[in-house]
Enzyme design. Structure first.
Site, PDB file in Angstrom:
ATOM      1  CB  SER A 126     -17.783 -47.145  24.335  1.00 24.44           C
ATOM      2  OG  SER A 126     -18.896 -46.401  24.750  1.00 24.44           O
ATOM      3  CE1 TYR A 151     -13.790 -42.745  26.157  1.00 23.96           C
ATOM      4  CE2 TYR A 151     -16.120 -42.689  25.611  1.00 23.96           C
ATOM      5  CZ  TYR A 151     -15.037 -43.342  26.158  1.00 23.96           C
ATOM      6  OH  TYR A 151     -15.204 -44.600  26.691  1.00 23.96           O
ATOM      7  CE  LYS A 155     -12.983 -46.124  24.517  1.00 22.95           C
ATOM      8  NZ  LYS A 155     -11.771 -46.787  25.038  1.00 22.95           N
TER       9      LYS A 155
HETATM   10  P1  NAD Z   1     -10.725 -45.569  34.472  1.00 23.07           P
HETATM   11  O1  NAD Z   1     -10.353 -44.148  34.207  1.00 23.07           O
HETATM   12  O2  NAD Z   1     -11.159 -45.943  35.841  1.00 23.07           O
HETATM   13  O3  NAD Z   1      -9.517 -46.528  34.042  1.00 23.07           O
HETATM   14  C1  NAD Z   1      -8.649 -46.223  32.980  1.00 23.07           C
HETATM   15  C2  NAD Z   1      -7.223 -46.360  33.503  1.00 23.07           C
HETATM   16  O4  NAD Z   1      -6.320 -46.072  32.449  1.00 23.07           O
HETATM   17  C3  NAD Z   1      -6.910 -45.385  34.636  1.00 23.07           C
HETATM   18  O5  NAD Z   1      -6.373 -46.118  35.719  1.00 23.07           O
HETATM   19  C4  NAD Z   1      -5.884 -44.428  34.038  1.00 23.07           C
HETATM   20  O6  NAD Z   1      -4.949 -43.995  35.010  1.00 23.07           O
HETATM   21  C5  NAD Z   1      -5.257 -45.287  32.960  1.00 23.07           C
HETATM   22  N1  NAD Z   1      -4.678 -44.566  31.827  1.00 23.07           N
HETATM   23  C6  NAD Z   1      -5.247 -43.605  31.066  1.00 23.07           C
HETATM   24  N2  NAD Z   1      -4.406 -43.225  30.097  1.00 23.07           N
HETATM   25  C7  NAD Z   1      -3.283 -43.973  30.230  1.00 23.07           C
HETATM   26  C8  NAD Z   1      -2.057 -44.037  29.536  1.00 23.07           C
HETATM   27  N3  NAD Z   1      -1.792 -43.234  28.507  1.00 23.07           N
HETATM   28  N4  NAD Z   1      -1.117 -44.919  29.950  1.00 23.07           N
HETATM   29  C9  NAD Z   1      -1.355 -45.721  31.011  1.00 23.07           C
HETATM   30  N5  NAD Z   1      -2.480 -45.695  31.714  1.00 23.07           N
HETATM   31  C10 NAD Z   1      -3.446 -44.829  31.326  1.00 23.07           C
HETATM   32  O7  NAD Z   1     -11.848 -45.946  33.392  1.00 23.07           O
HETATM   33  P2  NAD Z   1     -12.739 -47.265  33.258  1.00 23.07           P
HETATM   34  O8  NAD Z   1     -14.150 -46.869  33.506  1.00 23.07           O
HETATM   35  O9  NAD Z   1     -12.154 -48.379  34.020  1.00 23.07           O
HETATM   36  O10 NAD Z   1     -12.610 -47.506  31.698  1.00 23.07           O
HETATM   37  C11 NAD Z   1     -11.746 -48.492  31.159  1.00 23.07           C
HETATM   38  C12 NAD Z   1     -11.927 -48.527  29.650  1.00 23.07           C
HETATM   39  O11 NAD Z   1     -13.286 -48.792  29.332  1.00 23.07           O
HETATM   40  C13 NAD Z   1     -11.581 -47.207  28.945  1.00 23.07           C
HETATM   41  O12 NAD Z   1     -10.956 -47.514  27.721  1.00 23.07           O
HETATM   42  C14 NAD Z   1     -12.936 -46.586  28.718  1.00 23.07           C
HETATM   43  O13 NAD Z   1     -12.925 -45.712  27.628  1.00 23.07           O
HETATM   44  C15 NAD Z   1     -13.782 -47.814  28.436  1.00 23.07           C
HETATM   45  N6  NAD Z   1     -15.217 -47.627  28.679  1.00 23.07           N
HETATM   46  C16 NAD Z   1     -15.647 -47.212  29.916  1.00 23.07           C
HETATM   47  C17 NAD Z   1     -17.013 -47.010  30.132  1.00 23.07           C
HETATM   48  C18 NAD Z   1     -17.515 -46.520  31.464  1.00 23.07           C
HETATM   49  O14 NAD Z   1     -18.632 -46.019  31.523  1.00 23.07           O
HETATM   50  N7  NAD Z   1     -16.764 -46.668  32.550  1.00 23.07           N
HETATM   51  C19 NAD Z   1     -17.937 -47.246  29.093  1.00 23.07           C
HETATM   52  C20 NAD Z   1     -17.457 -47.683  27.865  1.00 23.07           C
HETATM   53  C21 NAD Z   1     -16.093 -47.877  27.661  1.00 23.07           C
HETATM   54  N1  UFG Z   2     -27.619 -38.335  33.985  1.00 22.59           N
HETATM   55  C1  UFG Z   2     -28.350 -37.470  34.747  1.00 22.59           C
HETATM   56  N2  UFG Z   2     -27.699 -36.758  35.719  1.00 22.59           N
HETATM   57  C2  UFG Z   2     -26.360 -36.877  35.944  1.00 22.59           C
HETATM   58  C3  UFG Z   2     -25.620 -37.778  35.151  1.00 22.59           C
HETATM   59  C4  UFG Z   2     -26.285 -38.480  34.161  1.00 22.59           C
HETATM   60  O1  UFG Z   2     -29.544 -37.318  34.570  1.00 22.59           O
HETATM   61  O2  UFG Z   2     -25.835 -36.188  36.828  1.00 22.59           O
HETATM   62  C5  UFG Z   2     -28.308 -39.137  32.945  1.00 22.59           C
HETATM   63  C6  UFG Z   2     -27.811 -38.843  31.540  1.00 22.59           C
HETATM   64  O3  UFG Z   2     -28.487 -37.735  30.992  1.00 22.59           O
HETATM   65  C7  UFG Z   2     -28.105 -40.162  30.847  1.00 22.59           C
HETATM   66  C8  UFG Z   2     -27.961 -41.211  31.951  1.00 22.59           C
HETATM   67  O4  UFG Z   2     -28.039 -40.492  33.180  1.00 22.59           O
HETATM   68  O5  UFG Z   2     -29.419 -40.161  30.418  1.00 22.59           O
HETATM   69  C9  UFG Z   2     -26.628 -41.935  31.898  1.00 22.59           C
HETATM   70  O6  UFG Z   2     -25.572 -40.977  31.845  1.00 22.59           O
HETATM   71  P1  UFG Z   2     -24.054 -41.373  32.102  1.00 22.59           P
HETATM   72  O7  UFG Z   2     -23.250 -40.118  31.991  1.00 22.59           O
HETATM   73  O8  UFG Z   2     -23.923 -42.165  33.346  1.00 22.59           O
HETATM   74  O9  UFG Z   2     -23.736 -42.373  30.903  1.00 22.59           O
HETATM   75  P2  UFG Z   2     -23.781 -42.155  29.340  1.00 22.59           P
HETATM   76  O10 UFG Z   2     -24.761 -43.153  28.819  1.00 22.59           O
HETATM   77  O11 UFG Z   2     -23.981 -40.763  28.968  1.00 22.59           O
HETATM   78  O12 UFG Z   2     -22.289 -42.520  28.911  1.00 22.59           O
HETATM   79  C10 UFG Z   2     -21.611 -43.662  29.419  1.00 22.59           C
HETATM   80  C11 UFG Z   2     -20.112 -43.352  29.478  1.00 22.59           C
HETATM   81  C12 UFG Z   2     -19.554 -43.158  28.098  1.00 22.59           C
HETATM   82  C13 UFG Z   2     -19.897 -44.334  27.246  1.00 22.59           C
HETATM   83  C14 UFG Z   2     -21.379 -44.585  27.262  1.00 22.59           C
HETATM   84  C15 UFG Z   2     -21.740 -45.816  26.495  1.00 22.59           C
HETATM   85  O13 UFG Z   2     -19.884 -42.173  30.219  1.00 22.59           O
HETATM   86  O14 UFG Z   2     -18.157 -43.078  28.191  1.00 22.59           O
HETATM   87  O15 UFG Z   2     -21.819 -44.750  28.608  1.00 22.59           O
HETATM   88  O16 UFG Z   2     -20.998 -46.881  26.968  1.00 22.59           O
HETATM   89  F1  UFG Z   2     -19.506 -44.079  25.986  1.00 22.59           F
END
Ligand code: NAD
Ligand code: UFG
Length: 340
Positions: A126, A151, A155
């Site tokens: 991330s 969290y 990573k």
């Molecule tokens: P998500 O929650 O939709 O998908 C994650 C999946 O993993 C879920 O289906 C959950 O049921 C499963 N899971 C969690 N723990 C588990 C375990 N112990 N065993 C088996 N399954 C398990 O999330 P996502 O947005 O698809 O994220 C996928 C990956 O990308 C994650 O590692 C997350 O940290 C990373 N990531 C997401 C974002 C974002 O903003 N969505 C940003 C950066 C990194």
């Molecule tokens: N924001 C609002 N109102 C809301 C939600 C978010 O104003 O209700 C703003 C936040 O303050 C931020 C921007 O929208 O400025 C984006 O916020 P998000 O929560 O959508 O995303 P973040 O950048 O905070 O974090 C996301 C994921 C993290 C990941 C990160 C970098 O949630 O898991 O991107 O990949 F680590």
């Protein structure tokens, strides 16, 4: 046909990646404990591609069950490890849950890959590993900063664990993908992001407010040192992100050894207000909002330099923001219809 194991494959990014892999000719096996998803996404994947991936309900922290599942899929040529918990705020309240789930799960997957001689892993990292960056845009060489949440720590530590395993085992190779802010849904509207409860992230909050599920969007802070005072992020279409996983896997399957690290973003930052305006322009729906205090831990501005992924993987973000916002809205409308 080459088999790929996707942990967390019923989740948001995993389900889109399953589609992209199947469309590229891979056979997909999904491992997921359904802690943050349902098997509905498998049905969505089947509607889009004509093939329902094999599904194993399993918790990656359960080593003996995982070993058993790997033994039945030891012909896999690679693993994409998405499985993790991802709610930043919850991780501050429940650090052990996050360290255990995200890091024990990762270590068990790496152990099984070693035992069954599956060489290639893609790890979901991330942009959070950059913390508050000193220069923008961030490249993969931008120094990492101490993470601001458990969290984020999972990573940073997860990347280190993967690197150490590859250093110790010349047969293993890895790609660390640092996602910026994934948004949107498959254009079909059959799969998308399904947050349980009140969304933490901006995009699902926008679409749920537009749909009338939430009364008003709270915009966190307008006094940042940015051109319009709002936080800036690099919003990347989830289908572009999925394509990058296929490219990363193919890069390893074609013989690239060691550990590669790539930023996955568009290279363009949008402020929160620009995103709200772009959503209105793309969908015709205005979202009611109020400006409130800053949210703790928010980084004022971050966007990616993704030229390394372009050079090495021949991958670039392609989907225009307006299409991404329309797909997010289509998914919101579809999932509302399913619930009612
Ligand atoms: P998500 O929650 O939709 O998908 C994650 C999946 O993993 C879920 O289906 C959950 O049921 C499963 N899971 C969690 N723990 C588990 C375990 N112990 N065993 C088996 N399954 C398990 O999330 P996502 O947005 O698809 O994220 C996928 C990956 O990308 C994650 O590692 C997350 O940290 C990373 N990531 C997401 C974002 C974002 O903003 N969505 C940003 C950066 C990194
Ligand atoms: N924001 C609002 N109102 C809301 C939600 C978010 O104003 O209700 C703003 C936040 O303050 C931020 C921007 O929208 O400025 C984006 O916020 P998000 O929560 O959508 O995303 P973040 O950048 O905070 O974090 C996301 C994921 C993290 C990941 C990160 C970098 O949630 O898991 O991107 O990949 F680590």
């Amino acid at each position: 046909m080459q088999n790929i194991i996707i942990t967390g494959g019923t989740g948001y990014i995993g389900s889109h990646t399953a589609v992209a892999l199947q469309e590229s000719g891979f056979k997909v096996v999904v491992f997921d404990n359904l802690s943050n998803s349902t098997t509905d996404s498998l049905y969505g994947i089947e509607r889009i591609t004509g093939t329902r991936p094999e599904f194993v309900q399993i918790d990656c922290t359960d080593l003996s069950a995982l070993r058993d599942a790997f033994s039945r899929h030891s012909d896999a040529v690679g693993v994409i490890h998405f499985a993790a918990l991802k709610a930043v705020g919850e991780s501050v309240q429940r650090p052990l849950l996050y360290y255990r789930n995200n890091l024990v799960g990762l270590m068990n997957v790496l152990l099984c890959m070693t035992e069954f001689e599956i060489p290639s892993i893609v790890f979901s990292s991330s942009a959070t590993v950059y913390g508050v960056p000193e220069t923008l845009p961030v490249t993969e060489d931008t120094p990492l900063q101490p993470a601001t949440s458990p969290y984020g720590q999972t990573k940073v530590i997860g990347e280190t664990i993967v690197r150490d395993c590859v250093a110790a085992n010349p047969k293993m190779r890895a790609t660390l993908l640092r996602y910026f802010n994934p948004i949107g849904a498959h254009p079909s509207g059959f799969i998308g992001e399904n947050p349980s409860g009140i969304p933490n992230n901006l995009m699902p909050y926008i679409t749920q407010t537009a749909a009338g599920i939430r009364p008003i969007l709270r915009v966190f802070g307008n006094d940042y040192d940015t051109p319009d005072g709002f936080c800036i992020r690099d919003y990347i279409d989830v289908n572009d992100l999925a394509a990058a996983h296929v490219a990363a896997l193919n890069n390893m399957l074609s013989g690239t050894d060691g550990v590669s690290t790539f930023n996955l973003g568009t290279g363009r930052g949008y402020s929160v207000m620009e995103l709200i305006d772009a959503f209105r322009d793309a969908t015709g729906v205005s979202v009611p909002y109020e400006i409130v205090a800053r949210r703790d831990g928010d980084v004022p501005a971050i966007w990616a330099d993704a030229t390394s992924a372009a050079k090495v993987l021949n991958w670039r973000a392609k989907v225009p923001l307006s299409n991404t916002l329309q797909s997010a809205w289509r998914w919101q409308i579809n999932s509302g219809e399913k619930k009612s």
